[in-house]
Every structure is written in C-alpha cells, then in structure tokens.
Design a protein around this motif. Sequence first.
Motif, PDB file in Angstrom:
ATOM      1  N   PRO A 134       0.803  -1.169  -0.161  1.00 31.09           N
ATOM      2  CA  PRO A 134      -0.457   0.182   0.280  1.00 31.09           C
ATOM      3  C   PRO A 134       1.139   1.604   0.179  1.00 31.09           C
ATOM      4  O   PRO A 134       1.688   0.929   0.587  1.00 31.09           O
ATOM      5  N   TYR A 135       0.973   2.227  -0.767  1.00 30.08           N
ATOM      6  CA  TYR A 135       1.119   3.827  -0.792  1.00 30.08           C
ATOM      7  C   TYR A 135       1.295   4.217   0.817  1.00 30.08           C
ATOM      8  O   TYR A 135       0.609   4.271   1.241  1.00 30.08           O
ATOM      9  N   THR A 136       2.490   4.556   0.536  1.00 33.25           N
ATOM     10  CA  THR A 136       2.897   6.034   2.337  1.00 33.25           C
ATOM     11  C   THR A 136       2.352   6.883   1.750  1.00 33.25           C
ATOM     12  O   THR A 136       3.068   7.602   1.120  1.00 33.25           O
ATOM     13  N   ARG A 137       1.593   8.109   1.909  1.00 32.84           N
ATOM     14  CA  ARG A 137       1.247   9.209   1.748  1.00 32.84           C
ATOM     15  C   ARG A 137       2.089   9.993   2.675  1.00 32.84           C
ATOM     16  O   ARG A 137       2.541  10.362   3.545  1.00 32.84           O
ATOM     17  N   ILE A 163       1.975  13.671  -1.463  1.00 31.78           N
ATOM     18  CA  ILE A 163       2.837  11.951  -2.314  1.00 31.78           C
ATOM     19  C   ILE A 163       2.653  10.656  -2.030  1.00 31.78           C
ATOM     20  O   ILE A 163       2.712  10.434  -1.667  1.00 31.78           O
ATOM     21  N   PRO A 164       1.896  10.000  -3.319  1.00 33.73           N
ATOM     22  CA  PRO A 164       2.070   8.486  -2.803  1.00 33.73           C
ATOM     23  C   PRO A 164       3.354   8.354  -2.860  1.00 33.73           C
ATOM     24  O   PRO A 164       4.488   8.565  -4.106  1.00 33.73           O
ATOM     25  N   ARG A 165       4.042   7.534  -1.733  1.00 29.65           N
ATOM     26  CA  ARG A 165       5.455   6.734  -1.926  1.00 29.65           C
ATOM     27  C   ARG A 165       4.896   4.991  -2.201  1.00 29.65           C
ATOM     28  O   ARG A 165       4.449   4.980  -1.342  1.00 29.65           O
ATOM     29  N   ALA A 166       5.845   4.101  -2.495  1.00 25.56           N
ATOM     30  CA  ALA A 166       5.891   2.864  -2.012  1.00 25.56           C
ATOM     31  C   ALA A 166       6.957   2.067  -1.688  1.00 25.56           C
ATOM     32  O   ALA A 166       7.651   2.327  -1.959  1.00 25.56           O
ATOM     33  N   LEU A 167       6.843   2.453   0.111  1.00 25.83           N
ATOM     34  CA  LEU A 167       8.050   2.421   0.223  1.00 25.83           C
ATOM     35  C   LEU A 167       7.373   0.725   1.849  1.00 25.83           C
ATOM     36  O   LEU A 167       7.111   0.111   1.518  1.00 25.83           O
ATOM     37  N   CYS A 168       8.689   0.044   1.492  1.00 25.83           N
ATOM     38  CA  CYS A 168       8.909  -1.431   2.514  1.00 25.83           C
ATOM     39  C   CYS A 168       9.605  -1.018   3.297  1.00 25.83           C
ATOM     40  O   CYS A 168      10.808  -0.573   3.503  1.00 25.83           O
ATOM     41  N   PHE A 169      10.389  -2.015   3.561  1.00 24.55           N
ATOM     42  CA  PHE A 169      10.743  -2.435   4.746  1.00 24.55           C
ATOM     43  C   PHE A 169      12.106  -3.805   4.368  1.00 24.55           C
ATOM     44  O   PHE A 169      11.845  -4.359   3.653  1.00 24.55           O
ATOM     45  N   SER A 221      23.884  -6.846  10.426  1.00 24.46           N
ATOM     46  CA  SER A 221      22.632  -6.869   8.845  1.00 24.46           C
ATOM     47  C   SER A 221      22.424  -4.832  10.049  1.00 24.46           C
ATOM     48  O   SER A 221      22.122  -4.996  10.937  1.00 24.46           O
ATOM     49  N   LYS A 222      21.022  -5.335   9.008  1.00 25.80           N
ATOM     50  CA  LYS A 222      20.278  -3.612   8.930  1.00 25.80           C
ATOM     51  C   LYS A 222      19.225  -3.751   8.467  1.00 25.80           C
ATOM     52  O   LYS A 222      19.568  -4.448   7.501  1.00 25.80           O
ATOM     53  N   ILE A 223      17.608  -3.437   9.397  1.00 29.03           N
ATOM     54  CA  ILE A 223      16.715  -3.209   8.124  1.00 29.03           C
ATOM     55  C   ILE A 223      16.073  -1.303   8.346  1.00 29.03           C
ATOM     56  O   ILE A 223      16.661  -0.873   9.444  1.00 29.03           O
ATOM     57  N   ILE A 224      16.005  -1.218   7.197  1.00 26.93           N
ATOM     58  CA  ILE A 224      15.733   0.385   6.948  1.00 26.93           C
ATOM     59  C   ILE A 224      14.293  -0.135   5.172  1.00 26.93           C
ATOM     60  O   ILE A 224      14.357  -1.028   5.234  1.00 26.93           O
ATOM     61  N   GLN A 225      13.910   1.872   5.755  1.00 28.00           N
ATOM     62  CA  GLN A 225      13.214   1.643   4.792  1.00 28.00           C
ATOM     63  C   GLN A 225      13.331   2.056   3.564  1.00 28.00           C
ATOM     64  O   GLN A 225      14.276   2.831   3.589  1.00 28.00           O
ATOM     65  N   ALA A 226      12.503   1.719   2.181  1.00 31.42           N
ATOM     66  CA  ALA A 226      13.139   1.924   1.372  1.00 31.42           C
ATOM     67  C   ALA A 226      12.225   2.420   0.121  1.00 31.42           C
ATOM     68  O   ALA A 226      11.011   1.939   0.211  1.00 31.42           O
ATOM     69  N   MET A 227      12.212   3.178  -0.752  1.00 31.02           N
ATOM     70  CA  MET A 227      11.437   3.578  -1.847  1.00 31.02           C
ATOM     71  C   MET A 227      11.445   2.562  -3.031  1.00 31.02           C
ATOM     72  O   MET A 227      12.412   2.937  -3.411  1.00 31.02           O
ATOM     73  N   ASN A 282      -4.133   2.454  -5.011  1.00 29.26           N
ATOM     74  CA  ASN A 282      -3.377   2.926  -3.774  1.00 29.26           C
ATOM     75  C   ASN A 282      -2.006   2.508  -3.425  1.00 29.26           C
ATOM     76  O   ASN A 282      -2.079   1.915  -1.884  1.00 29.26           O
ATOM     77  N   ALA A 283      -1.931   1.324  -4.156  1.00 28.35           N
ATOM     78  CA  ALA A 283      -0.568   0.690  -4.056  1.00 28.35           C
ATOM     79  C   ALA A 283       0.505  -0.093  -4.999  1.00 28.35           C
ATOM     80  O   ALA A 283       0.293   0.332  -6.411  1.00 28.35           O
TER      81      ALA A 283
END
Length: 168
Positions: free
Chosen positions: A31-34, A49-55, A65-71, A161-162
Amino acid sequence: NAGGRLVCVKLPFPLLSGGYRDYPCIMLSIPYTRHAFGPSDAFPSGDEIPRALCFVGIRSGEKGSKIIQAMIDTGSDFCIFPADVLDDIGIGENTLKVGPVKGLGEGQKTYFATVTLWVANLGEWEVYAGFSEYLRGTGSGLLGFRGFMERFKIEFDPKLNAALITPV
C-alpha cells in the motif's frame, strides 16, 4: 506506513523458476504511504505524494545486518542505501570502490558492495548496491533498476493505492 498491510498470493506448489525460497509469492501488494510536505512558493497549500515504501533487510555475510525503509524508485539505476549502513553490516568504506551517480547524491561519494537484500514475502538475493554519503543519516534507501526492478515486475496502481510486485 512502510510496514503497511502486505498481501501475498501464494501458490500451493513451488514455482518452476526457483521454488519458495527464491520467490515465495506470486504477487505482493505494498500500500502507498502518503508523504506530505508543507507549503512553499511552488505549493502554497503544500501537497501529498503517494510513495511505495517497504522495509528491506541488508546484510553482508555473517558480519551484521540492518533493516531500513526503502522506496521503489523507477528513476534510480541502482539500489542505493545510506552510507552509515555499511558500519551496521560490518563493511569498511575504505575497502570499497567509489562509483559515480547521476541525480540524487551526484557529486557525493557512493560506495559499492555486494550485499544480500531481504524483503518480506519476496525472499532474499544478492545485489551490487550503492551506499551514498548523500543519504547518510536518513534511514531510507532506494530500490532501483539494478538489483530490484530487474528481478520483479512493478505495477503502480492508483485505483488500489498500492504497488503490485510480481517476480519475473
């Protein structure tokens, strides 16, 4: 949010191209993140703006290791992450080659290394990724063509919206 509801349709049998380990689902919906930004001369009322973000999990062997958010970024040639992630995954910047980038982060050092990426319900794979000084301290990266979009078909669906992600 970037950890939003992920919908994954699974087959009751392994895919011919690599089975569950490589591609554990046939379609993933993110799902898009606004993303709202405030007023400016160009946008007196601000905008959203809608963005497609995931971890994304990033690791280098057993070093860390590291977990981050990415677009998901259709304009990015490579997967690019903040340079400070290198410390978290146990890679010294002085051991890496520096490569040029155009656009975001142009003129700043971007170090390149082979790392393993992991995205929930999409599996894990090796990628030659950039680690940018420009993104240092942001906690956010970009999933670009080389390393991400060459592996998956991405469909941006404004009605749902995804972003819909399918292994290729």
